[in-house]
Design a protein around this motif. Structure first.
Motif, short mmCIF file in Angstrom:
data_model
loop_
_atom_site.label_atom_id
_atom_site.label_comp_id
_atom_site.label_asym_id
_atom_site.label_seq_id
_atom_site.Cartn_x
_atom_site.Cartn_y
_atom_site.Cartn_z
N MET A 217 -12.92 105.68 -29.60
CA MET A 217 -13.77 106.12 -30.71
C MET A 217 -12.93 106.94 -31.70
O MET A 217 -12.25 107.88 -31.32
N THR A 218 -12.98 106.57 -32.98
CA THR A 218 -12.21 107.27 -34.00
C THR A 218 -12.83 108.64 -34.29
O THR A 218 -14.04 108.73 -34.52
N PRO A 219 -12.02 109.68 -34.27
CA PRO A 219 -12.57 111.02 -34.60
C PRO A 219 -13.14 111.05 -36.01
O PRO A 219 -12.76 110.26 -36.88
N CYS A 220 -14.05 111.96 -36.24
CA CYS A 220 -14.62 112.15 -37.59
C CYS A 220 -13.67 113.03 -38.39
O CYS A 220 -13.74 114.26 -38.32
N TRP A 221 -12.77 112.38 -39.13
CA TRP A 221 -11.72 113.13 -39.82
C TRP A 221 -12.29 114.05 -40.89
O TRP A 221 -11.67 115.07 -41.21
N SER A 222 -13.44 113.72 -41.42
CA SER A 222 -14.02 114.59 -42.44
C SER A 222 -14.38 115.96 -41.87
O SER A 222 -14.29 116.98 -42.57
N ASP A 223 -14.75 116.01 -40.58
CA ASP A 223 -15.03 117.30 -39.95
C ASP A 223 -13.76 118.12 -39.82
O ASP A 223 -13.77 119.34 -40.05
N TYR A 224 -12.67 117.45 -39.46
CA TYR A 224 -11.38 118.14 -39.34
C TYR A 224 -10.91 118.63 -40.72
O TYR A 224 -10.39 119.74 -40.85
N LEU A 225 -11.10 117.79 -41.74
CA LEU A 225 -10.67 118.18 -43.08
C LEU A 225 -11.49 119.37 -43.58
O LEU A 225 -10.95 120.29 -44.21
N ALA A 226 -12.78 119.35 -43.32
CA ALA A 226 -13.62 120.47 -43.73
C ALA A 226 -13.16 121.77 -43.08
O ALA A 226 -13.14 122.83 -43.72
N ALA A 227 -12.76 121.69 -41.80
CA ALA A 227 -12.26 122.88 -41.10
C ALA A 227 -10.95 123.35 -41.70
O ALA A 227 -10.72 124.56 -41.85
N ALA A 228 -10.07 122.40 -42.06
CA ALA A 228 -8.79 122.76 -42.67
C ALA A 228 -9.01 123.43 -44.02
O ALA A 228 -8.37 124.43 -44.35
N GLU A 229 -9.92 122.88 -44.82
CA GLU A 229 -10.20 123.46 -46.13
C GLU A 229 -10.78 124.86 -46.00
O GLU A 229 -10.41 125.78 -46.75
N GLN A 230 -11.68 125.06 -45.05
CA GLN A 230 -12.28 126.37 -44.84
C GLN A 230 -11.23 127.39 -44.42
O GLN A 230 -11.20 128.52 -44.92
N ALA A 231 -10.34 126.99 -43.49
CA ALA A 231 -9.29 127.89 -43.03
C ALA A 231 -8.31 128.21 -44.16
O ALA A 231 -7.87 129.36 -44.31
N ALA A 232 -7.96 127.21 -44.96
CA ALA A 232 -7.03 127.43 -46.07
C ALA A 232 -7.64 128.36 -47.11
O ALA A 232 -6.95 129.25 -47.64
N ARG A 233 -8.90 128.18 -47.42
CA ARG A 233 -9.55 129.05 -48.40
C ARG A 233 -9.69 130.48 -47.87
O ARG A 233 -9.54 131.44 -48.64
N CYS A 234 -9.95 130.62 -46.58
CA CYS A 234 -10.06 131.95 -45.98
C CYS A 234 -8.72 132.68 -46.06
O CYS A 234 -8.64 133.84 -46.49
N ALA A 235 -7.65 132.00 -45.64
CA ALA A 235 -6.31 132.60 -45.72
C ALA A 235 -5.91 132.85 -47.16
O ALA A 235 -5.31 133.88 -47.48
N GLY A 236 -6.26 131.93 -48.05
CA GLY A 236 -5.93 132.10 -49.46
C GLY A 236 -6.63 133.30 -50.07
O GLY A 236 -6.03 134.04 -50.86
#
Length: 257
Positions: A1-20
């Protein structure tokens, strides 16, 4: 089953914005230097930014791991590996130059699958899932259509990390005569994203680390650009890159024979 990459990308964006946001708040403060090298600086804020990112990503995906400029974390031999540069452009940041970013990529079984690069001062978030439409703050982006070197704006690394400064300077002089302008931002990830967005056209660097360009590589290639990486050590973490919009005759232009 292919992971839901959009969930991973949303987490990356949230973490990047928090650190930023954290880095933006600290931008005008006195910064603690952990290590001063000949051509680089390591700040306490590098570590603190990566800690913020790692805490969020590992909380969301505890089976993943972190490969970062400031060290590794998480499950050993994990299938999902986050590649993190907590401040790409640390020297700029230290000197009060507002050109730096947070860079987060995800590697799945050795393959880069998504990337997020966040510029906290401009509040620009570049992101992409491999093979899908990349975006800047939600708007689609693509590389420029420029195909002639005389029209191009390039970033050319030329010395301090090249392994041979004189060769880097010769390369810089050789290519600068062929193009419209040379620009040096001081952030590899932002430079590659600028190519992805059509602002720049090419980037050549003699020595770069995986965390400097992993996220931006996904974004650039999704935008229609090309990147060639030649590892310089067995780990595959350090090497040289040539990146461009896929249209310029860059390889021919770099030939100094």
């Amino acid at each position: 089953m292919t992971p839901c990459w959009s969930d991973y990308l949303a987490a990356a964006e949230q973490a990047a914005r928090c650190a930023g946001a954290f880095l933006r708040e600290q931008f005008y403060s006195i910064k603690q230097v952990d290590e001063a090298l000949a051509h680089d600086i390591k700040l306490r804020l590098d570590k603190e930014s990566q800690q913020l990112i790692a805490a969020q990503l590992l909380a969301a995906f505890p089976a993943s791991s972190i490969l970062g400029e400031e060290g590794d974390d998480g499950a050993e031999n994990a299938e999902f590996k986050w590649i993190v540069d907590p401040i790409d452009g640390t020297v700029n940041y230290f000197y009060g130059i507002p050109i730096f970013c947070v860079s987060i990529a995800l590697q799945h079984r050795g393959k880069l699958v998504l990337g997020c690069v966040y510029d906290p001062m401009q509040q620009e978030c570049f992101s992409a899932i491999a093979g899908k439409q990349p975006s800047l703050n939600g708007r689609p982006i693509a590389v420029s259509g420029r195909s002639q070197m005389r029209e191009a704006v390039l970033f050319i690394g030329h010395g301090t990390h090249d392994g041979s400064g004189e060769a880097g300077i010769r390369r810089f002089a050789h290519i600068s005569r062929q193009v419209r302008k040379i620009r040096i931002l001081g952030s590899a990830a932002l430079t590659l994203c600028y190519i992805a967005a059509g602002r720049f056209d090419a980037y050549v660097e003699g020595r770069i680390c995986l965390w400097d360009f992993a996220a931006a590589r996904v974004i650039l290639e999704a935008a229609g650009g090309r990147l060639e990486f030649e590892p310089q050590d067995a780990s595959g973490i350090t090497g040289s890159i040539i990146a461009w919009n896929g249209r310029l005759p860059l390889l021919e232009a770099l030939n100094m024979d």
